[in-house]
Write a protein that holds these residues in place. Structure first.
Motif, mmCIF file in Angstrom:
data_model
loop_
_atom_site.group_PDB
_atom_site.id
_atom_site.type_symbol
_atom_site.label_atom_id
_atom_site.label_comp_id
_atom_site.label_asym_id
_atom_site.label_seq_id
_atom_site.Cartn_x
_atom_site.Cartn_y
_atom_site.Cartn_z
ATOM 1 N N GLU A 285 -4.581 -19.284 26.743
ATOM 2 C CA GLU A 285 -4.743 -19.607 25.321
ATOM 3 C C GLU A 285 -3.421 -20.017 24.682
ATOM 4 O O GLU A 285 -3.367 -20.911 23.831
ATOM 5 N N LYS A 286 -2.349 -19.341 25.097
ATOM 6 C CA LYS A 286 -1.029 -19.685 24.565
ATOM 7 C C LYS A 286 -0.666 -21.127 24.924
ATOM 8 O O LYS A 286 -0.194 -21.902 24.079
ATOM 9 N N VAL A 287 -0.900 -21.502 26.170
ATOM 10 C CA VAL A 287 -0.593 -22.861 26.635
ATOM 11 C C VAL A 287 -1.488 -23.877 25.930
ATOM 12 O O VAL A 287 -1.026 -24.941 25.482
ATOM 13 N N GLU A 288 -2.762 -23.544 25.807
ATOM 14 C CA GLU A 288 -3.711 -24.453 25.160
ATOM 15 C C GLU A 288 -3.330 -24.698 23.701
ATOM 16 O O GLU A 288 -3.432 -25.829 23.203
ATOM 17 N N ASN A 289 -2.882 -23.659 23.015
ATOM 18 C CA ASN A 289 -2.508 -23.805 21.604
ATOM 19 C C ASN A 289 -1.326 -24.755 21.426
ATOM 20 O O ASN A 289 -1.211 -25.436 20.398
ATOM 21 N N VAL A 290 -0.435 -24.790 22.418
ATOM 22 C CA VAL A 290 0.687 -25.734 22.363
ATOM 23 C C VAL A 290 0.185 -27.162 22.552
ATOM 24 O O VAL A 290 0.509 -28.067 21.780
ATOM 25 N N TYR A 291 -0.646 -27.371 23.566
ATOM 26 C CA TYR A 291 -1.138 -28.727 23.858
ATOM 27 C C TYR A 291 -2.024 -29.274 22.744
ATOM 28 O O TYR A 291 -2.095 -30.498 22.536
ATOM 29 N N LEU A 292 -2.705 -28.373 22.024
ATOM 30 C CA LEU A 292 -3.570 -28.822 20.935
ATOM 31 C C LEU A 292 -2.781 -29.421 19.769
ATOM 32 O O LEU A 292 -3.353 -30.046 18.878
ATOM 33 N N ARG A 293 -1.464 -29.234 19.795
ATOM 34 C CA ARG A 293 -0.627 -29.837 18.761
ATOM 35 C C ARG A 293 -0.461 -31.343 18.967
ATOM 36 O O ARG A 293 -0.012 -32.045 18.067
ATOM 37 N N SER A 294 -0.809 -31.812 20.155
ATOM 38 C CA SER A 294 -0.727 -33.248 20.423
ATOM 39 C C SER A 294 -1.808 -33.984 19.635
ATOM 40 O O SER A 294 -2.968 -33.564 19.598
ATOM 41 N N SER A 295 -1.435 -35.088 19.046
ATOM 42 C CA SER A 295 -2.403 -35.876 18.272
ATOM 43 C C SER A 295 -3.438 -36.545 19.171
ATOM 44 O O SER A 295 -4.474 -36.999 18.693
ATOM 45 N N TYR A 296 -3.158 -36.571 20.475
ATOM 46 C CA TYR A 296 -4.077 -37.214 21.414
ATOM 47 C C TYR A 296 -5.067 -36.230 22.034
ATOM 48 O O TYR A 296 -5.966 -36.646 22.769
ATOM 49 N N VAL A 297 -4.894 -34.921 21.758
ATOM 50 C CA VAL A 297 -5.727 -33.896 22.398
ATOM 51 C C VAL A 297 -6.693 -33.305 21.383
ATOM 52 O O VAL A 297 -6.276 -32.778 20.345
ATOM 53 N N CYS A 298 -7.976 -33.368 21.704
ATOM 54 C CA CYS A 298 -9.004 -32.768 20.855
ATOM 55 C C CYS A 298 -9.308 -31.338 21.309
ATOM 56 O O CYS A 298 -9.318 -30.407 20.511
ATOM 57 N N GLN A 299 -9.547 -31.165 22.597
ATOM 58 C CA GLN A 299 -9.814 -29.855 23.186
ATOM 59 C C GLN A 299 -9.157 -29.804 24.567
ATOM 60 O O GLN A 299 -8.970 -30.838 25.211
ATOM 61 N N VAL A 300 -8.804 -28.594 24.993
ATOM 62 C CA VAL A 300 -8.184 -28.452 26.307
ATOM 63 C C VAL A 300 -8.566 -27.108 26.909
ATOM 64 O O VAL A 300 -8.667 -26.095 26.202
ATOM 65 N N PHE A 301 -8.813 -27.116 28.205
ATOM 66 C CA PHE A 301 -9.104 -25.900 28.959
ATOM 67 C C PHE A 301 -8.102 -25.824 30.108
ATOM 68 O O PHE A 301 -8.059 -26.695 30.974
ATOM 69 N N VAL A 302 -7.255 -24.788 30.102
ATOM 70 C CA VAL A 302 -6.236 -24.599 31.136
ATOM 71 C C VAL A 302 -6.743 -23.597 32.158
ATOM 72 O O VAL A 302 -7.217 -22.515 31.802
ATOM 73 N N HIS A 303 -6.620 -23.964 33.434
ATOM 74 C CA HIS A 303 -7.118 -23.106 34.512
ATOM 75 C C HIS A 303 -6.009 -22.824 35.516
ATOM 76 O O HIS A 303 -5.231 -23.707 35.870
ATOM 77 N N GLY A 304 -5.956 -21.581 35.980
ATOM 78 C CA GLY A 304 -5.030 -21.193 37.038
ATOM 79 C C GLY A 304 -5.752 -20.432 38.122
ATOM 80 O O GLY A 304 -6.811 -19.841 37.890
ATOM 81 N N ASP A 305 -5.189 -20.445 39.305
ATOM 82 C CA ASP A 305 -5.796 -19.791 40.463
ATOM 83 C C ASP A 305 -4.723 -18.944 41.123
ATOM 84 O O ASP A 305 -3.609 -19.414 41.366
ATOM 85 N N SER A 306 -5.058 -17.683 41.412
ATOM 86 C CA SER A 306 -4.075 -16.776 41.998
ATOM 87 C C SER A 306 -3.699 -17.159 43.417
ATOM 88 O O SER A 306 -2.777 -16.576 43.991
ATOM 89 N N LEU A 307 -4.397 -18.119 44.009
ATOM 90 C CA LEU A 307 -4.029 -18.623 45.328
ATOM 91 C C LEU A 307 -3.273 -19.945 45.223
ATOM 92 O O LEU A 307 -2.984 -20.580 46.234
ATOM 93 N N LYS A 308 -2.966 -20.360 43.970
ATOM 94 C CA LYS A 308 -2.236 -21.607 43.739
ATOM 95 C C LYS A 308 -0.951 -21.301 42.980
ATOM 96 O O LYS A 308 -0.822 -20.261 42.331
ATOM 97 N N SER A 309 -0.015 -22.239 43.040
ATOM 98 C CA SER A 309 1.286 -22.006 42.413
ATOM 99 C C SER A 309 1.433 -22.707 41.066
ATOM 100 O O SER A 309 2.507 -22.648 40.471
ATOM 101 N N CYS A 310 0.390 -23.382 40.576
ATOM 102 C CA CYS A 310 0.498 -24.097 39.312
ATOM 103 C C CYS A 310 -0.844 -24.085 38.589
ATOM 104 O O CYS A 310 -1.853 -23.642 39.135
ATOM 105 N N VAL A 311 -0.832 -24.556 37.342
ATOM 106 C CA VAL A 311 -2.059 -24.616 36.554
ATOM 107 C C VAL A 311 -2.458 -26.069 36.335
ATOM 108 O O VAL A 311 -1.625 -26.979 36.382
ATOM 109 N N VAL A 312 -3.745 -26.284 36.103
ATOM 110 C CA VAL A 312 -4.287 -27.615 35.822
ATOM 111 C C VAL A 312 -5.102 -27.532 34.539
ATOM 112 O O VAL A 312 -5.361 -26.440 34.024
ATOM 113 N N GLY A 313 -5.532 -28.683 34.025
ATOM 114 C CA GLY A 313 -6.235 -28.659 32.752
ATOM 115 C C GLY A 313 -7.361 -29.674 32.665
ATOM 116 O O GLY A 313 -7.330 -30.723 33.314
#
Length: 733
Positions: free
Chosen positions: A607-635
């Motif tokens: 939610e913290k990451v999503e709230n930052v990205y929502l400040r972009s004028s090009y972003v309407c909605q965003v869902f950030v996902h992470g996996d404990s078997l992965k080293s990074c997040v995707v959206g």
């Protein structure tokens, strides 16, 4: 050319019959081996060929080799002994609250310690000195050296006593907090035990905290002394001195430059070398002030991913209880005085610290890596450890490297697969060893890279994929104990069974590689109803709550946060959603509060990451996902149609909206914009999405992706976009 006859025509049958112990083979296979042994055929050919070269001497040698091979092939290896039943790992207490305890608990009720003379961390070192006969304790390797240097237990105790006495000369008192801002080394452990011997507490400081968080830690804990390894860290402290009024003493392990001394003098800070503090204490020796089990041992600050770092208060009793319960559960595979551990994970992590405690209390030895992860292979080969704490990320790299090497040759790949299958069959019979012919031949190069003596790997920080864990247990021929941690533990919950217990995996993972095992024998676990998520304890599902000695004592100077985490009855509410498996192990299936843990152990609050990205004028909605078997997040991003369409017109990008969302140029532009915004608002690298999928339709309540309060339903989004998420991770691999 006659030496070619030494190779059987059917190499696969040869290896299979030679190396599989009888108790793993079917009766038909056993009869075949005993009546028409391949080894005898080979022996004849071997004798013929070698006699051609060396005559009767070769025949005698060949006979001995053949006899030894038959003995090895037919002798059943010993099975691993366990002190609990994998099919029944916990039991439910009466009372209707669905509280469960370990099956080991009735044998050792409420384990608080395993050794009478090791009830504090201070006593652990003294006991280690006794049981090892003053053996080697702490080792280090100078750059370029081909061997480790060691100091023995008595020297460790004496030097720690001197360093503690030296700190007292600088007006530190029992109960003071001593900061440690350093990579793993001998002086870190000396500092730690110097503090324990004077009833002080240590405050390990992460390198990644950043200046603001660092200042918060020093001020909140009112730290007056910090031990640094390098001058750059001392200078960082001096630069922020105006904001840290309690800091009076910096002890530097490396030599101190004149420029640093001058700067310290300007700020009225004592900048003193580590050796000088030791000498001062030796000249002004004072009696130790041993801690009690309830004394505070450590303030472990969280990484601050979900806000400001919080100081988790841990007593000697809680740490000793946790380590002792783990040792009890490990049984015959627990560390002992003959074990050597390589230390390379940060000592600021309780995972590494607890592993070292297990070695010290049993008289083992700990050798430190050189401080450079790039030379870790050299440290392994030089130290030849028997025990290592490890994180999945390193094991994943090891697995990839082995597979890459094997794939370079069909013969190598075939032999490796044969070796792994043979070892896997043994593991299913509770046989774990590294002395089969497979280990001497195909698997030896793999094992030699880790020193060739490894018998126990303790895996922590994050989950590891099941097939990788199984492969490495076969390839390395050692026990892998999963130092279980849930994928998304809340900040600061350091010593709970879910975070620090050892889930023993001697013969196979228990039904699911996503389980975290049973409660350890010093605590209880219960599941609490979460009605709005439709999880009910009566159905074996609910929020995981923990009660017992491993629960931390609260957050330093944050009563409100403590009370929101630990209820009045002492139950710690983890925020994880758990489910009891049929064998009494616990599986984590969801998260009450959405925080997840990446492969490298970093926590991300989406939610913290999503709230930052929502400040972009090009972003309407965003869902950030992470996996404990992965080293990074995707959206998954729903763009602002009107604004993004206008940008597309300026770039001569035309087409329907759905086609625009599939356009690679558009995606790269949006990802770049989001990344730049994340940098401006202070997102860490691991918090930034590394790939995005552009979804053309807005999330709505009607399609089940939003709650009535317009919050994202994360579970539903994960299900709906599973295909796209999997594709992004494949592209990033």
């Amino acid at each position: 050319m006659k030496t070619l006859e030494l190779l059987p025509q059917n190499i696969e049958n040869f290896f299979s019959s030679l190396l599989r112990p009888l108790d793993v083979m079917t009766p038909v296979e056993v009869e075949k081996v005993m009546t028409e042994p391949v080894i005898e055929i080979t022996k004849t050919k071997m004798e013929s060929s070698l006699q051609y070269i060396c005559g009767s001497v070769a025949a005698a040698i060949t006979g001995a080799v053949a006899t030894a091979a038959v003995y090895i092939a037919t002798r059943p290896p010993p099975k691993l002994k366990r002190n609990f039943d994998l099919n029944s790992q916990s039991e439910e207490l009466p009372g209707g609250e669905h509280v469960r305890i370990s099956h080991l608990t009735p044998k050792a009720p409420h384990v608080s310690y395993i050794y009478e003379d090791a009830q504090t961390l201070y006593e652990c070192m003294i006991r280690g000195c006794r049981v090892s006969g003053n053996g080697p304790c702490l080792g280090w390797r100078e750059k370029g050296s081909e061997e480790y240097s060691w100091i023995h237990y008595k020297d460790v105790i004496e030097r720690a006593k001197n360093f503690g006495a030296g700190l007292l000369q600088y007006k530190l008192k029992p109960g003071s907090f001593v900061g440690i801002y350093s990579t793993n080394n001998v002086e870190c452990v000396l500092t730690e035990h110097a503090a324990y011997a004077r009833s002080m507490a240590i405050v390990p400081i992460y390198d990644t905290l950043g200046p603001k968080a660092f200042t918060l830690v020093v001020n909140e804990a009112e730290i007056s002394a910090v031990v640094c390894d390098k001058e750059e860290k001392s200078l960082a402290l001096l630069n922020d001195k105006s904001e840290m009024p309690t800091l009076k003493l910096i002890v530097q392990i490396d030599p101190i430059s004149e420029a640093a001394k001058k700067k310290a003098k300007e700020w009225d800070i004592d900048l003193v070398s580590y050796k000088d503090i030791e000498k001062l204490g030796e000249a002004h020796s004072q009696n130790v002030i041993p801690p009690k089990p309830d004394s505070l041992a450590c303030i472990c600050y969280t990484s601050g991913t979900t806000g400001s770092p919080k100081g988790v208060m841990l007593t000697h009793k809680s740490i000793i209880a946790n380590v002792s319960a783990v040792m009890l559960q490990l049984g015959e595979t627990a560390p002992g005085s003959s074990d050597t551990m390589l230390s390379f994970l940060p000592l600021a992590h309780m995972f590494e610290r607890c592993c070292q405690v297990g070695l010290y209390m049993t008289g083992g030895q700990v050798g430190f890596y050189q401080g450079d992860i790039r030379t870790l292979n050299e440290d392994f080969r030089t130290l030849r450890p028997t025990v290592i704490p490890c994180v999945p990320r390193l094991l994943n790299r090891m697995y990839d490297k082995i597979q890459e090497e094997a794939n370079s040759s069909k013969i190598k790949k075939m032999l490796l697969n044969m070796a792994i299958e043979s070892k896997k069959a043994e593991i299913e019979k509770d046989i774990i060893r590294n002395n089969s012919v497979w280990d001497w031949t195909v698997l030896k190069p793999i094992q030699d890279k880790l020193g060739g003596r490894l018998r126990l790997i303790v895996v922590g920080s994050a989950p590891i994929a099941g097939h990788i864990l199984t492969f490495l247990r076969c390839a390395l021929g050692c026990v892998n104990a999963g130092y279980s941690s849930t994928p998304r533990m809340p900040d600061g919950v350091i010593l709970t069974p879910v975070e620090t217990q050892l889930n023993i995996v001697f013969n196979k993972m228990l039904f699911s590689f996503d389980n975290v095992g049973p409660p350890i024998p010093c605590c209880k676990i219960k599941l609490v109803d979460v009605p709005d998520m439709k999880y009910f304890a009566s159905e074996g599902k609910g929020e995981v709550c923990v009660q017992g000695l491993t629960v931390f004592q609260g957050y330093l100077k944050d009563t409100e946060k403590t009370e929101s985490t630990v209820d009045k009855d002492g139950w710690l509410h983890t925020g994880d959603i758990g489910m009891w498996l049929p064998n009494g192990a616990l599986a984590i299936v969801d998260r009450k509060k959405h925080i997840f843990k990446l492969q490298q152990g970093e926590y991300v609050a989406p939610e913290k990451v999503e709230n930052v990205y929502l400040r972009s004028s090009y972003v309407c909605q965003v869902f950030v996902h992470g996996d404990s078997l992965k080293s990074c997040v995707v959206g998954v991003v729903v763009p602002e149609m009107e604004i993004l369409t206008q940008w597309c017109k300026e770039k001569d990008i035309v087409g329907e909206w759905s086609k625009i969302c599939q356009n690679q140029v558009v995606k790269e532009f949006l990802l770049k914009d989001m990344t730049q915004l994340g940098k401006e608002y202070g997102l860490k690298s691991f918090e930034q999405v590394k790939d995005i999928y552009l979804h053309p339709r807005v999330f709505t309540i009607e399609d089940g992706l939003l709650t009535p309060t317009l919050k994202t339903k994360r579970l539903e989004c994960r299900k709906l976009f599973k295909h796209q998420i999997d594709a992004m991770y494949r592209n990033l691999a």
